[in-house]
Write an enzyme that holds these catalytic residues in place. Structure first.
Site, short mmCIF file in Angstrom:
data_model
loop_
_atom_site.label_atom_id
_atom_site.label_comp_id
_atom_site.label_asym_id
_atom_site.label_seq_id
_atom_site.Cartn_x
_atom_site.Cartn_y
_atom_site.Cartn_z
N ARG A 37 0.80 -1.31 0.02
CA ARG A 37 0.32 -0.61 0.16
C ARG A 37 0.60 1.30 -0.56
NH1 ARG A 37 -3.33 -2.90 3.47
NH2 ARG A 37 -4.61 -3.97 2.90
N LYS A 54 3.49 11.26 -11.29
CA LYS A 54 2.55 10.19 -11.74
C LYS A 54 3.33 9.47 -12.23
CE LYS A 54 -0.28 13.61 -14.77
NZ LYS A 54 -0.46 14.55 -15.61
N GLU A 86 10.87 18.52 -23.98
CA GLU A 86 9.73 18.45 -23.08
C GLU A 86 10.54 19.91 -22.48
OE1 GLU A 86 7.41 16.72 -22.22
OE2 GLU A 86 7.66 15.01 -22.41
N LYS A 121 7.92 22.93 -13.63
CA LYS A 121 6.91 22.02 -13.40
C LYS A 121 6.75 22.00 -11.45
CE LYS A 121 5.78 16.93 -13.47
NZ LYS A 121 5.59 16.20 -15.13
N GLU A 123 -3.59 17.22 -11.15
CA GLU A 123 -4.92 17.72 -12.51
C GLU A 123 -5.57 17.70 -13.05
OE1 GLU A 123 -2.28 15.73 -15.93
OE2 GLU A 123 -4.15 16.39 -17.34
N ARG A 177 -2.37 21.86 -14.07
CA ARG A 177 -1.62 20.85 -14.48
C ARG A 177 -1.59 20.78 -15.71
NH1 ARG A 177 1.33 16.26 -10.97
NH2 ARG A 177 2.86 15.50 -11.89
N ASN A 202 0.31 19.56 -20.98
CA ASN A 202 0.12 18.38 -22.08
C ASN A 202 0.08 18.90 -22.90
OD1 ASN A 202 -0.24 16.85 -20.51
ND2 ASN A 202 -2.46 17.01 -19.59
N HIS A 210 0.39 17.21 -26.56
CA HIS A 210 0.36 16.07 -26.21
C HIS A 210 -0.67 15.31 -26.74
CE1 HIS A 210 3.67 16.31 -23.85
NE2 HIS A 210 4.17 15.34 -23.12
N HIS A 267 -0.16 11.98 -29.24
CA HIS A 267 -0.10 10.78 -28.08
C HIS A 267 -1.07 9.63 -29.59
CE1 HIS A 267 -0.65 12.09 -23.71
NE2 HIS A 267 0.68 11.91 -23.80
N HIS A 298 8.45 9.60 -28.33
CA HIS A 298 7.55 10.61 -27.10
C HIS A 298 8.24 12.20 -27.53
CE1 HIS A 298 4.42 12.08 -24.55
NE2 HIS A 298 5.81 12.55 -23.82
N1 GLY Z 1 4.42 14.91 -17.52
C1 GLY Z 1 2.89 15.95 -17.69
C2 GLY Z 1 2.49 15.78 -15.94
O1 GLY Z 1 3.57 15.31 -15.63
O2 GLY Z 1 1.54 16.44 -15.90
#
Ligand code: GLY
Length: 372
Positions: free
Chosen positions: A123, A145, A187, A228, A238, A242, A246, A249, A253, A267
């Site tokens: 957990r 993430k 990025e 970031k 998000e 946040r 993207n 993106h 994607h 990517h």
């Molecule tokens: N890579 C996008 C984020 O961390 O929200």
């Protein structure tokens, strides 16, 4: 060169991102204060293991920290159920306990996979990110993430699980193949484009030197991580801001899916093409002046990056096909395509009401452009 420290302030889940050359060689001293016993488990990939694992193990041993390690295959295919269960079961066999630390040592695939394994093991156990690619240092290792891909799409299964520490050794980037370094740069440039016009100005002048100039490289990683960290502090899960991360993106994607997540398109290359398309779409919708997409394209070209759909080798689906792939993106809310658009360089915002026809025409024109 001094180490830069960027705090990520998230209450009880706060941590530091330390950025500088030689951090792998000092990893034992950096990690020791987090440990309750002098033992860690490292998960890495086979490429990183060959290049850097012995240096990390030696640095830990120098502080009396015993390390056990597992190497998974390099590549996106590793980020799925089979390797997740392998990692989790290995950590259990190694008797990694709730109070121990797991180290994710590699690029974005290893960081996401191992972070998720740490999130679900007993957990939740703490983990340290030691990112070894530019992309992982400026993006995926920061912000918590974690997750895996499934047959239905990328990153559809995962958890928010913040690391206890991130060690970004900027020297290790010197061993990256040029193509991977440039893909990671996709990025970096994204941060300037989404929220810091002065950083984009700086990148226009200095980014060609990043691969060989250690001080400039460290500055670029630090500024990216600062941006970031700020966004993650304000919107960890998000709900709003946040989503700006993207930028590019939604297009990326769809293109990654269309190219089968193969080395036809990395990517970060897809992010760069996606940023160029997002600025072009913004200009067509009257949101920004023509100067903005022109500058984005000129800079990406000057860096020797992919910019146009015609830079992707092989065939792509038609515009309708690409639009369908965008509809499967997990960023879709109530079936509406969400795009990050811009009012200028450094002024991105989330738009939910983009006319489908405008995106279709943009893609048709982009697909019709001659191969360079
Ligand atoms: N890579 C996008 C984020 O961390 O929200």
């Amino acid at each position: 060169m001094a180490v830069d420290v960027v705090p990520v302030a998230l209450g009880a889940r706060s941590y530091e991102v330390r950025i500088g050359p030689g951090l792998i060689g000092r990893a034992g001293a950096e990690i020791l204060p987090l440990l309750r016993r002098r033992r860690v488990a490292i998960v890495t990939d086979e490429s990183v293991a060959g290049l850097h694992l012995s240096a990390l193990v030696a640095a830990l041993a120098a502080e009396g920290i015993a390390a056990t390690s597992l190497s998974v295959p390099a590549g996106e295919a590793t980020k799925g159920w089979p390797q997740l269960s392998r990692v989790v079961e290995w950590l259990l066999e190694e008797k990694i306990e709730r109070r121990d630390i797991v180290i994710a040592f590699g690029g974005g695939v290893v960081g996401d996979l191992v972070g998720f394994a740490a999130a679900i093991l007993r957990r939740g156990v703490r983990f340290v990110q030691i990112p070894t690619t530019l992309l992982a240092q400026v993006d995926s290792s920061v912000g918590g993430k974690t997750g895996i891909n499934t047959a239905q799409g990328k990153n559809l299964v995962g958890a928010f699980h913040q690391p206890a520490l991130v060690l970004a050794d900027t020297m290790v980037l010197e061993s990256l193949p040029a193509r991977d370094f440039l893909a990671g740069y996709g990025e970096v440039v994204k941060y300037g484009l989404l929220g810091d016009a002065a950083f984009f100005d700086w990148l226009e002048a200095n980014a060609p030197d990043l691969a060989r100039d250690a001080a400039k490289r460290q500055h670029a990683v630090r500024r990216s991580v600062e941006m970031k960290a700020g966004i993650v502090e304000r919107d960890e899960t998000e709900e709003g801001e946040r989503a700006l991360l993207n930028l590019g993106h939604t297009f990326c994607h769809a293109l990654e899916k269309a190219t089968g997540y193969s080395d036809r398109l990395l990517h970060g290359e897809g992010v760069a093409i996606g940023c160029a398309l997002a600025f072009e779409l913004s200009q067509r919708l009257g949101l920004c002046a023509q100067e903005a997409p022109s500058r984005v394209r000129a800079h990406l070209r000057a860096m020797g990056m992919k910019v146009d759909l015609s830079d992707i080798p092989g065939d792509l689906p038609g515009a309708e096909g690409l639009l369908d792939l965008m509809g499967q993106d997990k960023k879709v809310v109530d079936g509406q395509l969400r795009f990050v658009l811009a009012r200028g360089i450094g002024q991105a915002f989330v738009a939910t009401d983009v006319p489908r026809g405008a995106v279709l025409t943009l893609l048709q024109d982009a697909l019709a452009a001659p191969r360079g």
